[in-house]
Design a protein around this motif. Structure first.
Motif, PDB file in Angstrom:
ATOM      1  N   LEU A 164       0.810  -1.220   0.000  1.00 28.35           N
ATOM      2  CA  LEU A 164       0.000   0.000   0.000  1.00 28.35           C
ATOM      3  C   LEU A 164       0.848   1.278   0.000  1.00 28.35           C
ATOM      4  O   LEU A 164       0.582   2.192  -0.789  1.00 28.35           O
ATOM      5  CB  LEU A 164      -0.960  -0.012   1.184  1.00 28.35           C
ATOM      6  N   PRO A 165       1.881   1.391   0.876  1.00 30.63           N
ATOM      7  CA  PRO A 165       2.705   2.617   0.802  1.00 30.63           C
ATOM      8  C   PRO A 165       3.401   2.799  -0.544  1.00 30.63           C
ATOM      9  O   PRO A 165       3.483   3.922  -1.060  1.00 30.63           O
ATOM     10  CB  PRO A 165       3.727   2.410   1.936  1.00 30.63           C
ATOM     11  N   MET A 166       3.871   1.709  -1.149  1.00 36.52           N
ATOM     12  CA  MET A 166       4.561   1.818  -2.432  1.00 36.52           C
ATOM     13  C   MET A 166       3.598   2.133  -3.573  1.00 36.52           C
ATOM     14  O   MET A 166       4.007   2.634  -4.618  1.00 36.52           O
ATOM     15  CB  MET A 166       5.308   0.518  -2.743  1.00 36.52           C
ATOM     16  N   LEU A 167       2.319   1.846  -3.372  1.00 36.00           N
ATOM     17  CA  LEU A 167       1.307   2.136  -4.391  1.00 36.00           C
ATOM     18  C   LEU A 167       0.716   3.536  -4.247  1.00 36.00           C
ATOM     19  O   LEU A 167      -0.212   3.884  -4.976  1.00 36.00           O
ATOM     20  CB  LEU A 167       0.172   1.111  -4.325  1.00 36.00           C
ATOM     21  N   SER A 168       1.230   4.312  -3.317  1.00 38.05           N
ATOM     22  CA  SER A 168       0.662   5.641  -3.075  1.00 38.05           C
ATOM     23  C   SER A 168       0.638   6.529  -4.328  1.00 38.05           C
ATOM     24  O   SER A 168      -0.398   7.133  -4.639  1.00 38.05           O
ATOM     25  CB  SER A 168       1.436   6.342  -1.951  1.00 38.05           C
ATOM     26  N   PRO A 169       1.732   6.626  -5.104  1.00 38.58           N
ATOM     27  CA  PRO A 169       1.660   7.451  -6.327  1.00 38.58           C
ATOM     28  C   PRO A 169       0.653   6.920  -7.345  1.00 38.58           C
ATOM     29  O   PRO A 169      -0.036   7.698  -8.003  1.00 38.58           O
ATOM     30  CB  PRO A 169       3.101   7.391  -6.871  1.00 38.58           C
ATOM     31  N   THR A 170       0.562   5.592  -7.454  1.00 39.79           N
ATOM     32  CA  THR A 170      -0.398   5.001  -8.383  1.00 39.79           C
ATOM     33  C   THR A 170      -1.826   5.283  -7.952  1.00 39.79           C
ATOM     34  O   THR A 170      -2.680   5.641  -8.773  1.00 39.79           O
ATOM     35  CB  THR A 170      -0.183   3.474  -8.469  1.00 39.79           C
TER      36      THR A 170
END
Length: 306
Positions: free
Chosen positions: A213-219
């Motif tokens: 979830l944190p790594m998908l923030s920009p997406t």
């Protein structure tokens, strides 16, 4: 020596001219087909149009009428409700993307195609399909409910269910696009992060909330921007499923289904009140800009928090 300096100083200008030449076709296209219509619409929003063409300057009269029109208020409320609840498609897409991103899962291509099929289907075809499914007399949904002894409503004609039935169609149509974007984002996350988390004893659920979830923030931010702008411009689904003019107003749920763009269409092309219609669409443009700026601010706070 002087000639070399002159040639060196002229080279950046030559490169700049070539750069402008390459972007000129796109720039002209944007100016002619996007910027100029916006400027024209802004001007027309301060005018009143006659029945046979021609317009007169009326100043802020259309905007004063806009803020006192209860029909505009209902349309804005319906559109915002559709927009906010339509964002439920984002977590649904994340869950499905996580399921499809599992290693060793077979048939991923088939699943992707099945989810993405509504995205490449024409909105008119989607609306006609769901109009049949929602039909209160012979719709498939009510037929299935009848097997369980449940008397289903006329989904699109019932004020209690009409807007939510429309939201279901919107979410169903957008999940495939969001899923593909999220799936690409998940596959770009370094595998080393999951391996390190596994060595530290983190399970799949904890890895999902602490890494995915944190790594998908920009997406997620990109999809939320696109989803909000698309939802605020909702028109085709409502137009096909309910019609326009007297046919739409005969629907008991008309006040729950009317969106801002549909109201603009009726004022511009049904009642021929084009100056007022231009004011409506300019107000929508401001609303989109405000919500987009708000999303950018919330994104900065979210990144700082994460």
């Amino acid at each position: 020596m002087t000639g070399r300096k002159h040639a060196a100083s002229r080279k950046p200008w030559t490169e700049a001219l070539w750069g402008y030449a390459f972007i000129a076709p796109t720039g002209l296209g944007l100016a002619i087909f996007y910027l100029w219509p916006v400027l024209q619409t802004a001007y027309f929003s301060f005018t009143e149009w006659g029945a046979f063409g021609g317009h007169t300057w009326t100043g802020l009269e259309n905007y004063a009428r806009l803020f006192g029109d209860p029909e505009v208020g209902r349309a804005v409320l319906n559109t915002l409700t559709y927009t906010v609840l339509g964002l439920l498609g984002i977590p649904i897409a994340i869950v499905f993307a996580a399921l499809l991103n599992r290693p060793g899962l077979g048939g991923v291509t088939l699943y992707r195609t099945a989810f993405f099929l509504p995205v490449v289907t024409m909105p008119v075809a989607v609306a006609m399909l769901w109009r049949w499914l929602y039909n209160g007399d012979y719709g498939l949904i009510n037929q299935v409910l009848a097997l369980a002894g449940i008397d289903g409503p006329n989904w699109i004609a019932d004020p209690a269910t009409a807007l939510y039935a429309l939201i279901v169609v919107g979410v169903w149509s957008s999940v495939g696009y969001n899923l593909i974007i999220f799936l690409a984002g998940m596959q770009a996350i370094p595998k080393e992060l999951y391996e390190a988390a596994s060595m530290d004893g983190a399970g799949r659920v904890r890895q999902f909330f602490r890494i995915t979830l944190p790594m998908l923030s920009p997406t997620a931010f990109f999809i939320s921007i696109v989803s909000v702008i698309g939802s605020l411009q909702l028109f085709d689904l409502v137009f096909v499923m309910t019609g326009s003019g007297q046919a739409a107003r005969a629907n008991p749920a008309y006040s729950r289904l009317q969106t801002v763009v549909q109201l603009f269409y009726e004022r511009a092309f049904v009642t021929n009140d084009r100056g007022y219609a231009a004011a409506i669409v300019m107000a929508l443009l401001v609303l989109i800009a405000v919500l987009t700026i708000l999303q950018f601010r919330l994104q900065r706070r979210w990144v700082h928090y994460v």
